[in-house]
Design a protein around this motif. Structure first.
Motif, PDB file in Angstrom:
ATOM      1  N   ASP A 279       0.839  -1.212   0.000  1.00 17.26           N
ATOM      2  CA  ASP A 279       0.000   0.000   0.000  1.00 17.26           C
ATOM      3  C   ASP A 279       0.866   1.252   0.000  1.00 17.26           C
ATOM      4  N   SER A 280       1.970   1.220   0.753  1.00 22.74           N
ATOM      5  CA  SER A 280       2.887   2.371   0.784  1.00 22.74           C
ATOM      6  C   SER A 280       3.525   2.584  -0.573  1.00 22.74           C
ATOM      7  N   VAL A 281       3.940   1.480  -1.218  1.00 26.38           N
ATOM      8  CA  VAL A 281       4.545   1.593  -2.547  1.00 26.38           C
ATOM      9  C   VAL A 281       3.536   2.160  -3.542  1.00 26.38           C
ATOM     10  N   ALA A 282       2.283   1.712  -3.447  1.00 25.34           N
ATOM     11  CA  ALA A 282       1.245   2.241  -4.345  1.00 25.34           C
ATOM     12  C   ALA A 282       1.040   3.738  -4.126  1.00 25.34           C
ATOM     13  N   ALA A 283       1.071   4.185  -2.853  1.00 23.42           N
ATOM     14  CA  ALA A 283       0.930   5.621  -2.571  1.00 23.42           C
ATOM     15  C   ALA A 283       2.114   6.401  -3.130  1.00 23.42           C
TER      16      ALA A 283
END
Length: 288
Positions: free
Chosen positions: A85-89
């Protein structure tokens, strides 16, 4: 030939009759063999019991280790989802940075970073792991980590590309005139044809007239290199010419005093001259 025999005589120390036992050699061998066999069987039984005890203890530890491993796999998958999720953000932020940097957005195929497509043939170890639920989850985590590494590499390359683009844009903006070269008001704008204030005919006005008191400082509207300081008696009078790069050159005419020298580099806001009085135009000519 008479069979060999062994005799055992029991003689008491006190009163009493003596006793004797006679055993054939063959019988003695059978008894000895039976005793040895019983001893071997007893030893094997003891070893088997010990081994079962050890195996039971080891199996218990393995079951506990597998339980803890399964719990750790679940916890790690939860962490991986959070990292994903952090990488997607970060990738969404990267798209905005690329937009600011004037770069095209990544295509959906590039954003996949190699995720998907036909899976390679599993190895023997992978086949063994896939036979258990915990092992299958561990294999999936391995694939997830590989995908995140590829996305991280993509982001690193994209950020480097955006940094170079922003640096180039910053340098270009730093050399792009963006402020008034002096304090005053525009008395005559740039135009291809205007009524000349002295000759009263239509002529092009290839500059901007700015009305201001004499001696008002003239500043560079952007960073650049002073390439020419000269005097034009029939036109601009004393003037300064600055090359800002990127094909932009500005000229500041009708100066009463020049404050820079040829070959000098100036920054935005640097004082380059003082305003003078024009002969023909309605005001000084910074810039042209």
């Amino acid at each position: 030939m008479a069979e060999r025999r062994w005799s055992v005589v029991w003689v008491p120390h006190g009163a009493g009759a003596s006793r004797s036992w006679s055993v054939s050699y063959r019988t003695l061998k059978v008894l000895a063999g039976s005793t040895a066999a019983c001893a071997v069987l007893a030893a094997a039984f003891v070893l088997t019991a010990i081994r079962k005890t050890i195996d039971g203890s080891r199996l218990g530890r393995l079951e506990e280790a597998n339980r803890l491993l399964a719990h750790e796999v679940v916890s790690t998958r939860t962490l991986l989802r959070q990292v994903n999720d952090s990488v997607a953000a970060i990738m969404r932020q990267d798209e905005m940075i690329r937009l600011i940097a004037g770069l095209p957005p990544h295509s959906p195929d590039v954003l996949q970073a190699g995720v998907g497509g036909p899976a390679p043939k599993p190895t023997e170890a992978q086949q063994i792991l896939a036979s258990t639920a915990t092992g299958e989850q561990a294999l999936q985590m391995h694939l997830d980590v590989e995908g995140m590494i590829r996305r991280a590499d993509l982001l690193a390359h994209s950020f480097e590309e955006a940094k170079d683009s922003l640096k180039a844009h910053y340098d270009e903006m730093r050399h792009t005139p963006s402020i008034m070269p002096t304090r005053g008001f525009i008395s005559s704008p740039f135009t291809e044809a205007r009524l000349h204030p002295i000759f009263h005919d239509m002529r092009p006005h290839l500059g901007i007239d700015i009305a201001a008191p004499m001696g008002t400082p003239i500043v560079a509207p952007a960073a650049g290199l002073v390439i020419d300081i000269n005097t034009d008696p029939q036109g601009y009078g004393k003037f300064v010419r600055i090359d800002h790069g990127y094909g932009v050159v500005t000229l500041y005419g009708h100066c009463s005093k020049i404050l820079v020298r040829t070959g000098q580099r100036v920054k935005r806001g640097h004082e380059i001259a003082l305003l003078g009085h024009p002969r023909l135009p309605s005001g000084p000519h910074p810039p042209s």
